[in-house]
Design an enzyme around this catalytic site. Structure first.
Site, PDB file in Angstrom:
ATOM      1  N   SER A 141      24.405  42.212 -19.317  1.00 32.74           N
ATOM      2  CA  SER A 141      24.422  43.620 -18.650  1.00 32.74           C
ATOM      3  C   SER A 141      23.950  43.500 -16.883  1.00 32.74           C
ATOM      4  O   SER A 141      23.449  42.364 -16.935  1.00 32.74           O
ATOM      5  CB  SER A 141      23.178  44.486 -19.358  1.00 32.74           C
ATOM      6  OG  SER A 141      23.001  45.660 -18.455  1.00 32.74           O
ATOM      7  N   TYR A 169      14.285  46.491 -22.866  1.00 37.81           N
ATOM      8  CA  TYR A 169      15.534  46.181 -22.793  1.00 37.81           C
ATOM      9  C   TYR A 169      15.939  45.066 -21.872  1.00 37.81           C
ATOM     10  O   TYR A 169      16.714  44.174 -22.246  1.00 37.81           O
ATOM     11  CB  TYR A 169      16.444  47.655 -22.444  1.00 37.81           C
ATOM     12  CG  TYR A 169      17.752  47.573 -22.174  1.00 37.81           C
ATOM     13  CD1 TYR A 169      18.573  47.342 -23.495  1.00 37.81           C
ATOM     14  CD2 TYR A 169      18.535  47.581 -21.170  1.00 37.81           C
ATOM     15  CE1 TYR A 169      19.875  47.421 -23.515  1.00 37.81           C
ATOM     16  CE2 TYR A 169      19.957  47.338 -21.132  1.00 37.81           C
ATOM     17  CZ  TYR A 169      20.550  47.159 -22.073  1.00 37.81           C
ATOM     18  OH  TYR A 169      22.132  47.472 -22.236  1.00 37.81           O
TER      19      TYR A 169
END
Ligand SMILES: NC(=O)c1ccc[n+]([C@@H]2O[C@H](COP(=O)([O-])OP(=O)(O)OC[C@H]3O[C@@H](n4cnc5c(N)ncnc54)[C@H](O)[C@@H]3O)[C@@H](O)[C@H]2O)c1
Length: 256
Positions: free
Chosen positions: A141, A154
């Site tokens: 990501s 995360y």
């Protein structure tokens, strides 16, 4: 000629979002796809849609954080389609917490987002070896590279995916298995929609908000299929000289 004709691909978390778009695109490109998804309803529906459209798909109820479940999935995949060529480690959970996260929250997100891809690789790689080699694409990501407010849990897992990718690439190169990561920017999937709505934003609002797609050079959220095309490239023979690296698909978010 279809780009994945005759290939078999396992895609985790393919019931929704980026995983589902990838399964649909891979099937259009000739692959038989295994939908390794924990949600029975969406997983089953994804496989049915692909089959109805003339593609080959199998749903296998899978929790990537449970080794027995993963081992069963790999065995079912091979029984249905034979040796495997491609693995897309896409499934993840979005536990967005700062340092106040509880040990239970840490365990949940580490189990699914970090241990999950490793466990799935452990059980699928023997079938990729049987095929004579192949490719693994892990979903990292922009969050692997940047700080975001209250994203400690995360972002830690998505940063770990880069290390996992490089080390797996080293260990699996002798087996002719390439391992790379794709790093999306802001993609309009159920999780992003839910979080945007919680901030009072619809898609148009998320497109321009400075904490969302407004921080990208292209001010709009991606459609999941735009990420699927990057995954397809790294999974295909067109990327035959690419391993151990990551591809930013972030509309310039990290170029600033
Ligand atoms: N959406 C974004 O903006 C974005 C941005 C960067 C990276 N990513 C990454 O892309 C991937 C997909 O994200 P998405 O937005 O499509 O997510 P999503 O929530 O829309 O879909 C994730 C899917 O994974 C499944 N899943 C969750 N835990 C599982 C488990 N333990 N076992 C099997 N399946 C499980 C879910 O049921 C769901 O179908 C993730 O790895 C995410 O970190 C997403």
């Amino acid at each position: 000629m279809k780009r994945l004709q005759g290939k078999v691909a396992v895609i985790t978390g393919a019931g929704a979002g980026i995983g589902r778009a990838t399964a649909e695109l891979f099937a259009e490109e000739g692959a038989a796809v295994v939908i390794a998804e924990r949600d029975e309803a969406t997983g089953r529906e994804a496989a049915e849609r692909i089959t109805q459209a003339g593609g080959k798909a199998l749903f296998v109820s899978t929790d990537v954080a449970d080794e027995a479940s993963v081992a069963r999935m790999a065995a079912e995949a091979v029984a249905a389609f034979g040796p495997i060529h491609i693995l897309v480690n896409n499934a993840a959970v979005f536990i967005l917490k700062g340092i106040e996260a509880t040990p239970e929250e840490w365990r949940q997100i580490l189990d699914v987002n970090v241990m999950g891809p490793a466990l799935v690789a452990k059980h699928v790689v023997p079938a990729i070896r049987q095929a004579g080699g192949g490719a693994i694409v892990n979903l990292a990501s922009i969050s692997s590279f940047i700080a975001q407010p209250n994203f400690v849990t995360y972002n830690t897992t998505k940063t770990a995916i880069l290390g996992l990718t490089r080390c797996m690439a080293m260990d699996l190169a002798p087996a002719n298995i390439r391992v790379n990561a794709v790093c999306p920017g802001v993609v309009w999937t159920q999780i992003v929609e839910r979080q945007a709505l919680a901030m009072g934003l619809d898609r148009a609002g998320a497109d321009v908000h400075p904490q969302w797609a407004g921080a990208q050079l292209i001010h709009r959220c991606a459609d999941p299929r735009e990420i699927a095309f990057a995954i397809l490239f790294l999974a295909s023979d067109e990327a035959s000289f690419i391993t151990g690296t990551h591809l930013m698909v972030d509309a310039g978010y990290t170029a600033r």
